[in-house]
Scaffold this active site. Structure first.
Site, mmCIF file in Angstrom:
data_model
loop_
_atom_site.group_PDB
_atom_site.id
_atom_site.type_symbol
_atom_site.label_atom_id
_atom_site.label_comp_id
_atom_site.label_asym_id
_atom_site.label_seq_id
_atom_site.Cartn_x
_atom_site.Cartn_y
_atom_site.Cartn_z
ATOM 1 C CG MET A 31 -1.888 -1.215 1.160
ATOM 2 S SD MET A 31 -3.425 -0.963 2.058
ATOM 3 C CE MET A 31 -2.818 -0.727 3.698
ATOM 4 C CG LEU A 34 7.562 1.664 -1.000
ATOM 5 C CD1 LEU A 34 8.474 1.440 -2.210
ATOM 6 C CD2 LEU A 34 6.659 0.452 -0.779
ATOM 7 C CG HIS A 38 6.956 -1.898 2.048
ATOM 8 N ND1 HIS A 38 6.766 -0.695 2.686
ATOM 9 C CD2 HIS A 38 5.776 -2.563 2.123
ATOM 10 C CE1 HIS A 38 5.513 -0.629 3.123
ATOM 11 N NE2 HIS A 38 4.896 -1.749 2.805
ATOM 12 C CD GLN A 150 7.782 -15.254 8.623
ATOM 13 O OE1 GLN A 150 8.465 -14.925 9.591
ATOM 14 N NE2 GLN A 150 8.099 -16.235 7.819
ATOM 15 C CG ASP A 152 0.820 -7.428 7.760
ATOM 16 O OD1 ASP A 152 -0.080 -6.745 8.240
ATOM 17 O OD2 ASP A 152 1.916 -6.940 7.405
ATOM 18 C CB VAL A 178 12.426 -5.402 8.305
ATOM 19 C CG1 VAL A 178 13.492 -4.332 8.455
ATOM 20 C CG2 VAL A 178 12.848 -6.431 7.252
ATOM 21 C CB SER A 187 4.418 -0.255 10.580
ATOM 22 O OG SER A 187 3.090 0.113 10.244
ATOM 23 C CB SER A 188 2.982 2.513 5.980
ATOM 24 O OG SER A 188 3.612 1.664 5.054
HETATM 25 P P1 AMP Z 1 1.524 -2.937 3.443
HETATM 26 O O1 AMP Z 1 2.068 -1.898 2.513
HETATM 27 O O2 AMP Z 1 1.500 -2.516 4.869
HETATM 28 O O3 AMP Z 1 0.223 -3.522 2.954
HETATM 29 O O4 AMP Z 1 2.560 -4.132 3.396
HETATM 30 C C1 AMP Z 1 2.968 -4.713 2.195
HETATM 31 C C2 AMP Z 1 3.761 -5.943 2.505
HETATM 32 O O5 AMP Z 1 4.900 -5.603 3.291
HETATM 33 C C3 AMP Z 1 2.964 -6.971 3.320
HETATM 34 O O6 AMP Z 1 3.232 -8.268 2.826
HETATM 35 C C4 AMP Z 1 3.495 -6.783 4.709
HETATM 36 O O7 AMP Z 1 3.405 -7.948 5.499
HETATM 37 C C5 AMP Z 1 4.945 -6.440 4.426
HETATM 38 N N1 AMP Z 1 5.542 -5.757 5.573
HETATM 39 C C6 AMP Z 1 5.023 -4.699 6.243
HETATM 40 N N2 AMP Z 1 5.815 -4.381 7.286
HETATM 41 C C7 AMP Z 1 6.861 -5.245 7.275
HETATM 42 C C8 AMP Z 1 8.012 -5.436 8.084
HETATM 43 N N3 AMP Z 1 8.266 -4.657 9.136
HETATM 44 N N4 AMP Z 1 8.865 -6.441 7.767
HETATM 45 C C9 AMP Z 1 8.616 -7.233 6.692
HETATM 46 N N5 AMP Z 1 7.547 -7.108 5.888
HETATM 47 C C10 AMP Z 1 6.679 -6.133 6.164
#
Ligand code: AMP
Length: 299
Positions: A31, A34, A38, A150, A152, A178, A187-188
């Site tokens: 989403m 980044l 990501h 992971q 999520d 991460v 996290s965003s």
């Molecule tokens: P999002 O943009 O939040 O929908 O996340 C996109 C992808 O990035 C999803 O598969 C999330 O699980 C992954 N993601 C989000 N935060 C992390 C993180 N801290 N470490 C690894 N992957 C992540």
């Protein structure tokens, strides 16, 4: 200049060209806004595929609250720079009207216990929205491999079930969470935290670390894990807790007795921001592993 495609039809045509060359496609759905989490997915996709497609789409139908959707960070220019730096081939950034044009009426529901508990209980409709958008994106991008985090945990379980049930021809790759140097999962939504809230948010990581400590010291009762984790959150001033649980990573059910593969999971509110995180109880210094992972470069 990185190639950006907005229309679903253009994306399908571009995918057709990649496939005609016999190239494999690694897909990273996001989403946007980044961060290092990501980027770890993109790097793995880059290492394992001929072409890498990144999608950036703030999917309206997976939000259970309109304010969260409206306040979700959007920073496309910066994201494109980051994607370009990771050698992404194509960014697919559709608008909501491209994905859900007037008259759109097909929704995908993973109707089993995987979607009922944890985030499914506190975010009604969320996983239906996720399953629908992922199905659509997979149909447009036709990836060989798709990369998820992971962090999520439940999303990964739901998508694996979706792919299995609908016989989708895609490998779902799940990668470790991460974290920033202090342990907070990237996290965003972290962007929305004030400095003080960020300190409070660290208690989520501390609670998970406490669960790992308990597990390593031989504790088995999930009741004890949950109580100690809740106490840490409360002491830090977190009052709204959606869940604190210890679950099996595949069934997402809470056992009475914990085991190393079980996962401690938390969803809690820091101010007006809802954060989730989890960790395998396992053994060993998880944060170091994460940091190692973060600095790892994939050629
Ligand atoms: P999002 O943009 O939040 O929908 O996340 C996109 C992808 O990035 C999803 O598969 C999330 O699980 C992954 N993601 C989000 N935060 C992390 C993180 N801290 N470490 C690894 N992957 C992540």
């Amino acid at each position: 200049m990185i190639e950006v495609i907005e229309k679903t039809e253009d994306m399908r045509n571009r995918v057709g060209l990649i496939k005609a060359r016999g190239q494999t496609i690694g897909f990273v759905p996001t989403m946007g806004a980044l961060h290092d989490g990501h980027l770890s997915l993109i790097r793995r996709a880059r290492a394992e595929n001929d072409s890498v497609i990144l999608s950036i789409f703030v999917n309206p139908i997976q939000f259970d609250r309109n304010d969260d959707f409206l306040n979700y960070p959007r920073q496309l220019e910066r994201d494109l720079d980051l994607a370009s730096g990771e050698d992404v081939d194509v960014v697919f950034a559709p608008g909501a009207a491209d994905m859900y044009p007037e008259g759109y009426s097909t929704y995908v529901e993973v109707a089993c216990s995987l979607t009922r508990g944890l985030c499914g209980a506190s975010r009604p409709g969320h996983f239906g929205g996720v399953a629908t958008v992922v199905t659509k994106l997979f149909n447009i991008v036709r990836p060989d491999r798709a990369y998820f985090g992971q962090k999520d945990l439940q999303q990964v379980a739901v998508i694996k079930k979706l792919v299995k049930d609908l016989e989708m021809d895609v490998d779902v790759v799940a990668l470790p969470t991460v974290r920033d140097a202090d342990g907070l999962a990237t996290s965003s939504r972290n962007q929305r935290l004030t400095n003080k809230e960020r300190q409070t948010a660290l208690s989520i990581y501390k609670a998970l670390e406490r669960a790992r400590e308990l597990s390593i010291s031989g504790e088995k009762s999930t009741k004890v894990f949950v109580k100690e984790m809740r106490d840490i959150l409360k002491k830090a001033g977190i009052i709204r807790i959606d869940y604190v649980s210890v679950v099996d990573p595949e069934t997402l059910e809470e056992p009475d007795q914990a085991y190393p593969e079980a996962v401690a999971a938390v969803a809690a509110w820091v101010g007006s921001t809802r954060l989730i995180d989890n960790t395998a109880l396992g053994v060993g210094p998880e944060p170091k592993l994460f940091l190692q992972y973060k600095t790892q470069t994939v050629s």
